[in-house]
Structure formats: C-alpha cells, structure tokens
Design an enzyme around this catalytic site. Structure first.
Site, mmCIF file in Angstrom:
data_model
loop_
_atom_site.group_PDB
_atom_site.id
_atom_site.type_symbol
_atom_site.label_atom_id
_atom_site.label_comp_id
_atom_site.label_asym_id
_atom_site.label_seq_id
_atom_site.Cartn_x
_atom_site.Cartn_y
_atom_site.Cartn_z
ATOM 1 N N PRO A 267 0.807 -1.220 0.000
ATOM 2 C CA PRO A 267 0.000 0.000 0.000
ATOM 3 C C PRO A 267 0.847 1.281 0.000
ATOM 4 C CG PRO A 267 -0.732 -1.537 1.712
ATOM 5 C CD PRO A 267 0.624 -1.985 1.243
ATOM 6 N N GLU A 268 0.298 2.320 -0.607
ATOM 7 C CA GLU A 268 0.948 3.621 -0.639
ATOM 8 C C GLU A 268 0.197 4.579 0.293
ATOM 9 O OE1 GLU A 268 1.804 4.925 -4.671
ATOM 10 O OE2 GLU A 268 1.788 2.844 -5.373
#
Length: 275
Positions: free
Chosen positions: A2-3
C-alpha cells in the site's frame, strides 16, 4: 503497495475503534516481524491509545505512556479490527494480535502480512520514533509544494519517476500514484528531474496532491490484498488512467499507452500526452 492513500484510509478507519482504548493483551506470533524491544509492554500492553498517525507510508500508534508502535504494511500487510479473536491455526499469516477494550466493548486488532515485507517497530518515546524512523523521510506527499519538489529534485540526473519513488525525496508515493501523477502533470516519467522547468514542478506538485486526495476519498486502491481497518476494500483502482493499462488506449488522446521499466518498476505513460 500500500501507498499513502491506503495507509491514510487504514489510519482514518482505525481511529474510531482505537482512540481511548486500553490494550489488555498482546500476542506476537512472529518475533522476526518486530524490530526493537518486543516485550508486551513495548507493544503497548497495559497502555491506552492516545493517537493514530501517518507520515508517508508509515503508520504510528501512540500510547499515553509515550511509547510508540510503528507499523509498515509493506506489500501485503493488513491491520484490521475484528469482533472475534483470530485463530492462527485456521488463519494463516497472522503475526500480531492486540486485545482492545473501549467503552466496555472488546475487539481485536490484527496484523497480517502474507509476504512479510512489512513489520513493526517499537520506540520508548515519540522523540526516538521521530529521530530514528521519520528523520529519514522527505516531506509528506499530501502536503508537497512546487518549491519543495524543486529543492529536492533540481540538479538530479535521475528519471523523475525514480526520484518520486525515493521516500527521502517525497514520503508516501509509490509506483501506482507516481504513474498517475506524472500522467496528470503531462510529464514523461523518463525525463531527467533536472530538466523540469518551474511550471512543470508546479504542475507535478498539484497533480501529486490531487491524485492522492482522490484515491483517499475513493478508499484507496485494492489490487489484491489491501483492506482498511474495517476490512473493506478500496475503489480507487477504477480511477487509474495509466497504471496497469500498458497497450490500452490513452483516456485523453486514444493513443496506445507505452510501458518500460524505470527504477526497477513497471512504468506506464502516454508518449503523446507526456513530454
């Protein structure tokens, strides 16, 4: 992955369950996913949760004692609230479990990470956390400005996509949102960062902020493993205009999108729209 948008959504969805909760018990099922002291007290057992925060892709849970638990989701990490305690004999890749009590309601906070690229870090104080983990990060991408980007990228011979992926330059942007922001700013990802002009730094800063904000609003991008703290997937993948669309028509000009490897990441752009 995830960012920043995915981590921000985990933080926002975790706060209603965690703030003010007392950590009654901690189970660390894999010692190797935790860096630093890993006694139950280090992992916040007996503490109450005062804050849940984010910087870049890093999440932090702060106890009223001053202790800090830092969580990095890596590629496949999940931090979810459960109404029942997980059974590690039936559910694989559960690495840590916290028992939380808030307003007489007991729930379980579960860290799960199939590929184990994420992890936990423990700190005795916020000062140590900032010095040892946040000090190596650049400005948070959600708050970036043209001036900050110019200061950090001016003179760099790296491709602008590679520079955006460097967390010491800009904290929070990964492969998905670098491609999306560069498309929106009409900048080719292979351009040397040093060749960007002032108007392009301005366009890129605005695009980074806008792309991230839209992804947060849409719940983050669920490509495979990502879930927020409530176990819900995100819908931002439907907003992707270039990421994962190599060979497909550009949404702006209908030309074929091109793909190449930049900074060891598959990169997609439009050769007509991005200069």
């Amino acid at each position: 992955m995830p960012e920043l948008p995915e981590v921000e959504r985990v933080v926002r969805s975790l706060r209603p369950h965690a703030l003010g909760a007392v950590v009654h018990a901690v189970r660390l099922l894999r010692r190797d996913i935790c860096e630093g002291p890993s006694t139950p007290a280090d992992l916040l057992e007996g503490d109450s949760i005062a804050a849940v925060s984010r910087r870049g892709k890093l999440m932090s849970i702060h106890g009223r004692s001053g202790r800090v638990l830092c969580v990095h989701l890596g590629m496949t990490g999940q931090l979810t609230i459960r109404n029942e305690a997980p059974d590690p004999r039936r559910e694989t890749h559960v690495h840590a479990v916290w028992t939380l009590a808030r307003a007489r309601v007991v729930r379980w906070l579960v860290f799960r990470d199939p590929r184990r690229f994420g992890g936990l870090w423990t700190f005795p104080s916020a000062e140590r956390f900032v010095a040892e983990r946040l000090g190596e990060l650049g400005p948070d991408a959600l708050e970036t400005t043209a001036a900050r980007l110019s200061d950090r990228l001016r003179g760099s011979r790296r491709a602008v996509k590679a520079a955006l992926l460097d967390q010491s330059v800009l904290a929070g942007v990964g492969n998905i949102y670098a491609d999306e922001a560069l498309f929106e700013a009409r900048i080719r990802p292979t351009r040397p960062a040093a060749r960007l002009r002032a108007p392009e730094f301005d366009a890129l800063a605005r695009s980074v902020r806008a792309v991230l904000a839209r992804a947060i609003e849409a719940g983050g991008s669920t490509l495979r493993d990502y879930l927020d703290a409530d176990g819900k997937p995100g819908g931002a993948a439907r907003l992707h205009r270039v990421y994962g669309r190599a060979g497909q028509p550009c949404v702006a000009c209908a030309g074929a999108l091109k793909s190449a490897t930049v900074a060891q990441r598959t990169t997609v752009w439009c050769p007509r729209c991005q200069k």
